[in-house]
Design a protein around this motif. Structure first.
Motif, PDB file in Angstrom:
ATOM      1  N   MET A 133       0.863  -1.190   0.000  1.00  0.00           N
ATOM      2  CA  MET A 133       0.000   0.000   0.000  1.00  0.00           C
ATOM      3  C   MET A 133       0.896   1.235   0.000  1.00  0.00           C
ATOM      4  O   MET A 133       1.819   1.345   0.810  1.00  0.00           O
ATOM      5  CB  MET A 133      -0.921  -0.019   1.213  1.00  0.00           C
ATOM      6  N   GLU A 159      -4.740  -6.625   3.395  1.00  0.00           N
ATOM      7  CA  GLU A 159      -4.373  -7.255   2.119  1.00  0.00           C
ATOM      8  C   GLU A 159      -4.659  -8.747   2.119  1.00  0.00           C
ATOM      9  O   GLU A 159      -4.950  -9.331   1.074  1.00  0.00           O
ATOM     10  CB  GLU A 159      -2.900  -6.990   1.837  1.00  0.00           C
ATOM     11  N   CYS A 208      -8.186   0.823   6.397  1.00  0.00           N
ATOM     12  CA  CYS A 208      -7.803   0.617   4.999  1.00  0.00           C
ATOM     13  C   CYS A 208      -9.034   0.288   4.174  1.00  0.00           C
ATOM     14  O   CYS A 208      -9.966  -0.363   4.665  1.00  0.00           O
ATOM     15  CB  CYS A 208      -6.803  -0.537   4.873  1.00  0.00           C
ATOM     16  N   ASP A 229     -10.337  -0.836  -0.037  1.00  0.00           N
ATOM     17  CA  ASP A 229     -10.125  -1.078  -1.455  1.00  0.00           C
ATOM     18  C   ASP A 229     -11.050  -0.149  -2.231  1.00  0.00           C
ATOM     19  O   ASP A 229     -12.114   0.264  -1.713  1.00  0.00           O
ATOM     20  CB  ASP A 229     -10.422  -2.531  -1.802  1.00  0.00           C
TER      21      ASP A 229
END
Length: 291
Positions: free
Chosen positions: A1, A123, A172, A174
């Protein structure tokens, strides 16, 4: 990232009158803006591309990207003439985000959380969002499943089950998450979080390592300066009269403490002046006024 979004547009109502002088994320913590500590945390995790949204006193941000400690980091400022809230602000930078995952970090917290663990958990999860949580904490409004990898409720809105963990303000995403946020809306990110929690796709990771301090109000701001010890309490470029008395106070660069002043538990911002014979306890001096 490799990219992060620092939330910098809030009005800082709980920090007034400090935020009459600066946007909340630019209020100094141990001689540096709060947001500078947030960028430090992102850079330690390998991030070199940073977006910041602005609203209140936007011109105060102009010099921030040029701080020498941020060499090699690319900044983009997104001004919001109308405050878009956390969800709207994120949707507003959709084209900047592109097809890559993003770390979001509140601009009014100080943290040494191991963000690399958050990134790794995100992730590996396959979830559109992963929240960094703390056990207990000041606002334990987050409920998790038995695996401690998914959020099941926020503020009891879905199940009524009391929370056990505090949301750190760091998470986080996406890019697909942005599909849950309507365009051109003033909206919080929480409804989209709840939509994911409802279908079992709001990920989380508990990060109890390191420090995490919410600096959203003046008592917590003063307490942070008493406990964190992030830098010399008195900056070497401060000017302190020989007969001034300084007790457990943080004095910024270029600040002046005049003859006979007595300070205990105070914070004096860079460039501020404490008048002669001032006797102050638990105050913030941020220019010609004090809080």
């Amino acid at each position: 990232m490799h990219q992060a979004f620092i939330l910098g547009a809030g009005l800082g109502m709980r920090l007034r009158p400090l935020t009459n002088f600066l946007p909340k994320p630019l209020v100094p913590l141990f001689h540096r803006p709060l947001a500078a500590w947030a960028v430090d945390a992102c850079m330690r995790a390998g991030i070199r591309r940073v977006a910041i949204n602005t609203h209140h006193l936007p011109d105060a941000w102009n010099a921030f990207p040029d701080r020498p400690e941020f060499a090699g980091c690319d900044f983009t400022l997104f001004h919001e003439p109308v405050l878009l809230e956390t969800g709207g602000g994120l949707k507003n930078i959709e084209s900047w985000i592109g097809d890559h995952p993003l770390l979001i970090h509140n601009g009014d917290i100080f943290s040494t959380l191991p963000l690399e663990k958050l990134i790794a958990a995100h992730e590996a999860s396959g979830n559109p969002v992963t929240l960094a949580l703390r056990t207990g904490g000041p606002s334990p409004h987050i409920a998790m499943d038995s695996t401690a990898t998914h959020v099941t409720d926020i503020h009891g809105k879905l199940t009524g089950i009391p929370g056990t963990h505090t949301f750190s303000g760091i998470y986080c995403i996406d890019p697909e998450f942005l599909e849950l946020i309507p365009s051109e809306k003033i909206i919080s990110v929480i409804p989209a979080f709840l939509e994911l929690a409802r279908i079992g796709k709001l990920g989380c990771v508990v990060l109890d390592e390191g420090l995490w301090v919410d600096l959203g109000d003046i008592p917590s701001y003063l307490a942070a300066h008493r406990t964190l010890a992030l830098a010399p309490f008195v900056h070497p470029d401060a000017i302190i009269a020989a007969n001034a008395t300084i007790g457990n106070s943080v004095i910024g660069p270029g600040a002046i403490v005049e003859n006979g002043a007595r300070l205990d538990g105070c914070v004096v911002w860079p460039g501020a002046t404490v008048a002669a014979h001032e006797n102050a306890t638990d105050r913030v001096f941020c220019g010609e006024t004090r809080a």
